[in-house]
Motif scaffolding. Structure first.
Motif, PDB file in Angstrom:
ATOM      1  N   PRO A  52       0.808  -1.229   0.000  1.00 27.47           N
ATOM      2  CA  PRO A  52       0.000   0.000   0.000  1.00 27.47           C
ATOM      3  C   PRO A  52       0.834   1.268   0.000  1.00 27.47           C
ATOM      4  N   ASP A  53       2.145   1.149   0.215  1.00 25.29           N
ATOM      5  CA  ASP A  53       3.006   2.329   0.314  1.00 25.29           C
ATOM      6  C   ASP A  53       3.805   2.613  -0.948  1.00 25.29           C
ATOM      7  N   LEU A  54       3.536   1.904  -2.031  1.00 28.07           N
ATOM      8  CA  LEU A  54       4.119   2.293  -3.313  1.00 28.07           C
ATOM      9  C   LEU A  54       3.422   3.561  -3.807  1.00 28.07           C
ATOM     10  N   ASN A 100       9.812   5.399  -1.846  1.00 23.88           N
ATOM     11  CA  ASN A 100       8.361   5.514  -1.685  1.00 23.88           C
ATOM     12  C   ASN A 100       7.943   5.266  -0.245  1.00 23.88           C
ATOM     13  N   HIS A 101       8.511   4.245   0.371  1.00 23.75           N
ATOM     14  CA  HIS A 101       8.168   3.930   1.759  1.00 23.75           C
ATOM     15  C   HIS A 101       8.557   5.069   2.692  1.00 23.75           C
ATOM     16  N   ASP A 102       9.704   5.674   2.457  1.00 28.36           N
ATOM     17  CA  ASP A 102      10.134   6.797   3.291  1.00 28.36           C
ATOM     18  C   ASP A 102       9.185   7.992   3.123  1.00 28.36           C
ATOM     19  N   ILE A 103       8.786   8.261   1.902  1.00 31.26           N
ATOM     20  CA  ILE A 103       7.878   9.385   1.624  1.00 31.26           C
ATOM     21  C   ILE A 103       6.544   9.174   2.312  1.00 31.26           C
ATOM     22  N   VAL A 104       5.992   7.977   2.198  1.00 32.71           N
ATOM     23  CA  VAL A 104       4.691   7.695   2.820  1.00 32.71           C
ATOM     24  C   VAL A 104       4.788   7.783   4.337  1.00 32.71           C
ATOM     25  N   ALA A 105       5.861   7.256   4.908  1.00 33.38           N
ATOM     26  CA  ALA A 105       6.035   7.311   6.356  1.00 33.38           C
ATOM     27  C   ALA A 105       6.126   8.770   6.832  1.00 33.38           C
ATOM     28  N   ALA A 106       6.881   9.578   6.105  1.00 32.62           N
ATOM     29  CA  ALA A 106       7.025  10.990   6.484  1.00 32.62           C
ATOM     30  C   ALA A 106       5.696  11.719   6.364  1.00 32.62           C
ATOM     31  N   THR A 107       4.926  11.397   5.344  1.00 33.22           N
ATOM     32  CA  THR A 107       3.619  12.042   5.159  1.00 33.22           C
ATOM     33  C   THR A 107       2.663  11.655   6.272  1.00 33.22           C
TER      34      THR A 107
END
Length: 499
Positions: free
Chosen positions: A349-351, A487-494
């Motif tokens: 789901p985090d792509l 992508n995973h880092d971006i989603v986590a930060a968001t």
């Protein structure tokens, strides 16, 4: 009209469509109404059931106004996307907007469930748990909306909630039961163990009947609201993909189906399902068979996003024309359509989506075509899983709104290497009408109804384009792998920023 007519109503993610056919398969009338999706937070996707019912009433009025005689309707049936459920309290009041199949909010619940009970869930339900299923969505409701969870008295799949408005029935079919991920895939019926994981009792779930079973008749109140005749037969119905693949002609093993709709899917029929981590299974309309299906979250929805975000003045036809100006492979430009995470084969789901390889040489034609090609690559990703499982096929029926584009149809053939057949009628509302006919006895069975299915176009891969796409597909996969950590880092930060 003196002949018996059949009414099929399909609730899609972006619209509701009602289709009336005659017993020989002729389309007597169609009507559709857009359905709005609410996105209250990133990764959330919800719809109000009241909007669904309003769309039913609107499309039926359009049919009657066009000259279709409601008194000639012999039977009606519904289809809708799986995994989309309506939660009701003891008074029958809807507790919250329906969480859609493409909702990704339950990612944390999925991770915990996979760690503690992943193998058991697969064994019981027949499918791998992911954010698309109702079970983790109910886990999310229990964790984040405990007041609502405590009031759940009945869970109804979307098509069953709609059908209940006509006949008052309290049932579902086996396909939608599997879609809730609360079913016992091996023993049949509901699984007490899976229901317990959702914090609920199996008593909140409807009885399970056959997809072509008559569930009741149109009530006086429903007749007053819809214009249908009191006593018109109502047939259970099933999931949209089940109906759509059947109406497209996927009626025996060896034929596949590709769907270009809000999501994209790759399906095939199997008499011997082997439950696995990477392939989803549901019971099919063809008795004794399941359909194996893999899906990409963003298909026509990505196309719609592109129009709204970048080319609002062009519209779909204009975008299609511009895409035709670019060469196969878009001169190196790649698009990954993970706008809402991804299902098969990555279950992540985090792509997130990306355009990669952009240069000054690229323009609007390349961007438009790269979206077509990127979605085709995700379908090839799914197809490769089926081939690895020994469930591949050489010929596929192509369905969904995306089939309106001749360019996209050929790109699908070139990227996948499949012979593509486009049926005359291949949408879920047509399939729902066939189901209504089977239930009412107009057709003896699925084999009898399948006589009405015909192919209008056949496409074969272009060898030169296929060679270009084979090379581009390797790069598509390599870029996906390289970008996954980012992508995973971006989603986590968001998530942290919006928490």
């Amino acid at each position: 009209m003196s002949e018996d007519l059949l009414l099929g109503i399909d609730l899609g993610a972006g619209s509701l469509k009602s289709t009336v056919i005659a017993a020989d398969g002729r389309i007597v009338g169609t009507a559709s109404q857009n359905i709005n999706t609410s996105v209250p937070r990133a990764g959330h996707s919800e719809q109000s059931p009241d909007i669904w019912w309003a769309a039913v009433l609107t499309t039926l009025r359009q049919l009657w106004d066009s000259g279709v005689d409601p008194a000639a309707i012999r039977a009606v049936s519904f289809t809708a996307g799986a995994h989309t459920q309506v939660l009701e309290d003891a008074k029958g009041t809807v507790l919250r907007p329906a969480i859609m199949w493409n909702d990704q909010r339950s990612g944390a619940e999925v991770d915990r469930a996979r760690a503690s009970d992943g193998d058991r869930i697969l064994h019981l339900s027949g499918n791998r748990i992911s954010a698309t299923w109702t079970l983790p969505q109910l886990m999310w409701v229990r964790a984040h909306e405990p007041d609502i969870h405590s009031q759940i008295h009945r869970i109804r799949p979307a098509k069953d909630w709609l059908r209940r408005q006509l006949d008052g029935s309290d049932v579902t079919d086996n396909t939608d039961a599997w879609g809730l991920m609360l079913n016992d895939a091996s023993g049949g019926g509901w699984s007490d163990a899976l229901c317990a994981m959702a914090g609920l009792s199996a008593e909140v779930l409807p009885a399970i009947v056959g997809s072509t079973d008559v569930t009741g008749r149109v009530t006086k109140a429903a007749a007053d609201a819809t214009g249908l005749k009191v006593g018109t037969q109502v047939v259970c119905g099933t999931s949209d993909t089940n109906a759509e693949t059947f109406s497209a002609g996927m009626t025996r093993p060896g034929i596949g189906a590709l769907k270009l709709a809000t999501a994209g899917t790759v399906s095939t029929l199997t008499a011997d399902p082997v439950f696995s981590e990477d392939v989803i299974h549901y019971p099919h309309l063809v008795t004794g068979h399941c359909y194996a299906i893999l899906g990409t979250n963003s298909c026509a929805s990505a196309h719609r996003w592109l129009r709204d975000a970048m080319f609002p003045d062009l519209g779909f036809d204009g975008m299609d024309a511009r895409a035709a100006e670019a060469p196969a492979g878009c001169e190196g430009l790649l698009f990954h359509p993970y706008l809402n995470g991804e299902r098969s084969p990555y279950w992540d789901p985090d792509l997130r989506a990306s355009f990669v390889g952009l240069g000054f040489a690229h323009g609007a034609p390349h961007i438009c075509r790269s979206v077509y090609e990127g979605i085709a690559f995700t379908l090839r990703d799914c197809l490769d899983v089926l081939h690895a499982r020994g469930m591949g096929f050489d010929t596929a029926r192509l369905v969904g709104g995306g089939t309106k584009s001749a360019l996209w149809r050929q790109i699908i053939a070139d990227v996948t290497g499949l012979t593509i057949e486009v049926p005359e009628q291949g949408d879920a509302s047509f399939g729902a009408a066939l189901i209504a006919g089977i239930g009412a006895g107009v057709f003896a069975d699925t084999e009898d109804a399948a006589r009405l299915i015909h192919v209008r176009e056949t496409l074969r891969p272009n060898s030169e384009a296929k060679a270009v796409y084979d090379a581009a597909f390797s790069r598509f996969r390599a870029v996906k792998e390289a970008l996954t950590p980012a992508n995973h880092d971006i989603v986590a930060a968001t998530r942290e920023a919006t928490a």
